[in-house]
Design a protein around this motif. Structure first.
Motif, mmCIF file in Angstrom:
data_model
loop_
_atom_site.group_PDB
_atom_site.id
_atom_site.type_symbol
_atom_site.label_atom_id
_atom_site.label_comp_id
_atom_site.label_asym_id
_atom_site.label_seq_id
_atom_site.Cartn_x
_atom_site.Cartn_y
_atom_site.Cartn_z
ATOM 1 N N ASP A 142 -16.094 8.571 -17.046
ATOM 2 C CA ASP A 142 -17.168 8.432 -18.153
ATOM 3 C C ASP A 142 -18.168 7.429 -17.686
ATOM 4 O OD1 ASP A 142 -18.686 7.929 -20.435
ATOM 5 O OD2 ASP A 142 -16.808 6.898 -21.473
ATOM 6 N N PHE A 143 -19.457 8.161 -17.319
ATOM 7 C CA PHE A 143 -20.485 7.719 -16.744
ATOM 8 C C PHE A 143 -21.287 6.415 -17.510
ATOM 9 C CE2 PHE A 143 -25.272 7.186 -15.898
ATOM 10 C CZ PHE A 143 -25.136 7.060 -14.842
ATOM 11 N N LYS A 144 -21.296 6.446 -18.722
ATOM 12 C CA LYS A 144 -22.009 5.238 -19.377
ATOM 13 C C LYS A 144 -20.873 4.143 -19.165
ATOM 14 C CE LYS A 144 -19.391 6.022 -23.923
ATOM 15 N NZ LYS A 144 -18.572 7.053 -23.496
ATOM 16 N N THR A 145 -19.573 4.120 -18.557
ATOM 17 C CA THR A 145 -18.782 3.002 -18.523
ATOM 18 C C THR A 145 -19.098 2.417 -17.139
ATOM 19 O OG1 THR A 145 -16.792 3.893 -17.519
ATOM 20 C CG2 THR A 145 -17.255 3.984 -19.996
ATOM 21 N N LEU A 146 -19.841 3.051 -16.255
ATOM 22 C CA LEU A 146 -19.997 2.361 -14.997
ATOM 23 C C LEU A 146 -20.864 1.251 -14.755
ATOM 24 C CD1 LEU A 146 -20.681 5.930 -12.886
ATOM 25 C CD2 LEU A 146 -18.559 4.584 -13.200
ATOM 26 N N PRO A 147 -20.395 0.299 -14.019
ATOM 27 C CA PRO A 147 -21.057 -0.885 -14.095
ATOM 28 C C PRO A 147 -21.924 -0.979 -12.724
ATOM 29 C CG PRO A 147 -18.966 -1.334 -13.019
ATOM 30 C CD PRO A 147 -18.842 0.060 -13.502
ATOM 31 N N PHE A 148 -23.038 -1.547 -12.787
ATOM 32 C CA PHE A 148 -24.061 -1.587 -11.579
ATOM 33 C C PHE A 148 -24.532 -3.004 -11.434
ATOM 34 C CE2 PHE A 148 -24.116 2.930 -13.253
ATOM 35 C CZ PHE A 148 -23.862 3.591 -12.094
ATOM 36 N N ILE A 149 -24.852 -3.563 -10.384
ATOM 37 C CA ILE A 149 -25.441 -4.748 -9.901
ATOM 38 C C ILE A 149 -26.833 -5.067 -10.293
ATOM 39 C CG2 ILE A 149 -25.692 -6.511 -8.265
ATOM 40 C CD1 ILE A 149 -23.507 -5.240 -6.672
ATOM 41 N N GLY A 150 -27.189 -5.676 -11.219
ATOM 42 C CA GLY A 150 -28.468 -6.043 -11.321
ATOM 43 C C GLY A 150 -29.616 -4.853 -11.549
ATOM 44 N N THR A 151 -30.361 -4.893 -10.704
ATOM 45 C CA THR A 151 -31.466 -3.758 -10.983
ATOM 46 C C THR A 151 -31.032 -2.668 -9.895
ATOM 47 O OG1 THR A 151 -32.866 -4.929 -9.036
ATOM 48 C CG2 THR A 151 -33.171 -5.497 -11.553
ATOM 49 N N ALA A 152 -29.983 -2.404 -9.600
ATOM 50 C CA ALA A 152 -29.699 -1.099 -8.743
ATOM 51 C C ALA A 152 -30.223 -0.099 -9.328
ATOM 52 C CB ALA A 152 -28.325 -1.251 -8.620
ATOM 53 N N PRO A 153 -29.937 0.359 -10.661
ATOM 54 C CA PRO A 153 -30.565 1.710 -11.216
ATOM 55 C C PRO A 153 -31.977 1.750 -11.124
ATOM 56 C CG PRO A 153 -28.738 0.580 -12.793
ATOM 57 C CD PRO A 153 -29.083 -0.365 -11.549
ATOM 58 N N ASN A 154 -32.904 0.534 -11.070
ATOM 59 C CA ASN A 154 -34.153 0.697 -11.225
ATOM 60 C C ASN A 154 -34.541 1.055 -9.571
ATOM 61 O OD1 ASN A 154 -33.522 -1.734 -12.990
ATOM 62 N ND2 ASN A 154 -35.300 -0.685 -13.773
ATOM 63 N N LEU A 155 -33.710 0.659 -8.600
ATOM 64 C CA LEU A 155 -34.020 0.825 -7.349
ATOM 65 C C LEU A 155 -33.781 2.337 -6.862
ATOM 66 C CD1 LEU A 155 -32.505 -2.375 -5.618
ATOM 67 C CD2 LEU A 155 -34.862 -1.930 -6.063
ATOM 68 N N ALA A 156 -32.718 2.899 -7.734
ATOM 69 C CA ALA A 156 -32.556 3.989 -7.593
ATOM 70 C C ALA A 156 -33.613 5.056 -8.285
ATOM 71 C CB ALA A 156 -31.223 4.291 -8.319
ATOM 72 N N GLU A 157 -34.102 4.538 -9.314
ATOM 73 C CA GLU A 157 -35.339 5.507 -9.701
ATOM 74 C C GLU A 157 -36.431 5.501 -8.823
ATOM 75 O OE1 GLU A 157 -36.959 5.941 -14.310
ATOM 76 O OE2 GLU A 157 -36.132 4.062 -13.618
ATOM 77 N N GLU A 158 -36.751 4.405 -7.975
ATOM 78 C CA GLU A 158 -37.638 4.555 -6.965
ATOM 79 C C GLU A 158 -37.202 5.025 -5.791
ATOM 80 O OE1 GLU A 158 -40.710 3.070 -7.361
ATOM 81 O OE2 GLU A 158 -40.107 2.857 -9.425
ATOM 82 N N TRP A 159 -35.920 5.666 -5.693
ATOM 83 C CA TRP A 159 -35.387 6.435 -4.855
ATOM 84 C C TRP A 159 -35.363 5.751 -3.398
ATOM 85 C CZ3 TRP A 159 -33.079 10.256 -6.913
ATOM 86 C CH2 TRP A 159 -32.455 11.264 -6.390
ATOM 87 N N LEU A 160 -34.858 4.485 -3.445
ATOM 88 C CA LEU A 160 -34.793 3.520 -2.209
ATOM 89 C C LEU A 160 -33.244 3.761 -1.302
ATOM 90 C CD1 LEU A 160 -36.648 0.622 -3.529
ATOM 91 C CD2 LEU A 160 -37.505 2.234 -2.051
ATOM 92 N N PHE A 161 -32.714 4.953 -1.430
ATOM 93 C CA PHE A 161 -31.404 5.009 -0.943
ATOM 94 C C PHE A 161 -31.213 5.005 0.725
ATOM 95 C CE2 PHE A 161 -31.539 7.130 -5.006
ATOM 96 C CZ PHE A 161 -30.509 6.686 -5.557
ATOM 97 N N PRO A 162 -30.097 4.632 1.013
ATOM 98 C CA PRO A 162 -29.806 4.658 2.449
ATOM 99 C C PRO A 162 -29.517 6.080 2.923
ATOM 100 C CG PRO A 162 -27.803 3.937 1.255
ATOM 101 C CD PRO A 162 -29.064 4.005 0.266
#
Length: 329
Positions: free
Chosen positions: A233-253
């Motif tokens: 259930d995607f909406k239950t997934l916990p993320f640290i701080g601004t990790a989703p915002n960094l993902a939106e900026e596509w800053l992936f390893p």
């Protein structure tokens, strides 16, 4: 290594050495669990693992703590207790000895916290610093948690939030806020010891930890070994701080794309889930939490016990019948 490349190498190695005919070898290369397991005459089981990597944070002591916690995690993921650890040290000859001592001190502190003993190690010169541990753990009662055993209806529990991989990558470019970086470091340095001890009375049917293959890869390992499917259930997934915002900026390893390529045929994401969040679910984690399957009849009680103990934990999905596959809804 990329998951698909590693699998190819291991298949060739397995063909070379064959299956062990020693009944004391309970989990080795063929089983693909988080650590090797060897039965001893007393009925207990020895758990063997190792892990090391280059620095992902600048502070030497913090790096040592994270590397040690990451290496110790495989023992906890199999329900064991660390007994002894050996340092694995690769350092340039020009590196200040105070920095080396600080890295090793951080690792030693985590080994001590785990209940184990640091008993030695080995050093070599290398252009890029690397540090980690070889760990021996033990299960006195002989009960080992494996990736196989999950059954339809089981609840899926995660004990740390996600996002360490993208946070440490973005931090190298100075693009992470101080609080998010601090939360990520605290999460990575936190042992999975207390989570394992809280989980133990609830007898998980399957367990692993979330590290280099990301949430998708490690969940699929349980599915594959247990011959089941899993619904997250995607909406239950916990993320640290601004990790989703960094993902939106596509800053992936780089490992994100490798993982995604490896697992894309075995996972389906709801069209409501944005592309950058799909990538985040495939991103490697460092010293991530336990991913455990427990009977749905006790999941509420388990989560309450985690709450009482002050340990983060979330029910993120359930095991369902079917061929090994992962559904994000």
């Amino acid at each position: 290594m990329r998951p698909d490349a590693l699998a190819q190498v291991l298949r060739q190695l397995q063909a070379t050495i064959g299956d062990s005919d020693d009944p004391a070898i309970l989990s080795g290369l063929a089983e693909g669990d988080d650590a090797a397991v060897v039965e001893v005459p007393s009925g207990g089981k020895i758990i063997l693992t190792l892990d090391f990597f280059p620095p992902i944070v600048d502070d030497p002591c913090t790096f040592g703590k994270i590397a040690a916690a990451n290496a110790l995690s495989d023992v906890f993921a199999m329900g064991g207790t660390p007994v002894a650890a050996l340092n694995i040290c690769c350092f340039p000859p020009c590196l200040d000895t105070d920095i080396i001592a600080s890295i090793i001190r951080g690792g030693a502190e985590k080994v001590k916290e785990s209940g184990g003993m640091l008993v030695g190690g080995h050093t070599i010169e290398d252009d890029v610093p690397k540090y980690g541990l070889s760990v021996m753990g033990f299960s006195a009662d002989g009960k080992i948690w494996e990736k196989k055993g999950a059954s339809a209806g089981d609840a899926v529990i995660l004990t740390k939030p996600l996002g360490t991989g993208i946070i440490t990558t973005a931090s190298k470019a100075g693009l992470v806020d101080a609080l998010t970086f601090q939360l990520a470091c605290e999460s990575m340095a936190m042992l999975n010891k207390r989570a394992m001890e809280t989980l133990r009375p609830f007898e998980p049917s399957a367990c692993t930890d979330v590290t280099g293959f990301g949430l998708v890869g490690h969940a699929l390992e349980i599915c594959s070994r247990s011959s089941v499917a899993m619904e997250i259930d995607f909406k239950t997934l916990p993320f640290i701080g601004t990790a989703p915002n960094l993902a939106e900026e596509w800053l992936f390893p780089a490992g994100t794309n490798s993982n995604r390529h490896t697992y894309e045929k075995s996972v389906n994401f709801s069209p409501k889930i944005e592309e950058h969040m799909i990538a985040l679910c495939n991103t490697p984690e460092t010293s991530g939490g336990l991913l455990a399957c427990v009977s749905s009849s006790c999941s509420a009680a388990l989560l309450e016990e985690f709450r009482i103990q002050g340990i983060p934990a979330w029910q993120i999905g359930k095991v369902i019948s079917g061929v090994p596959f992962l559904f994000f809804i």
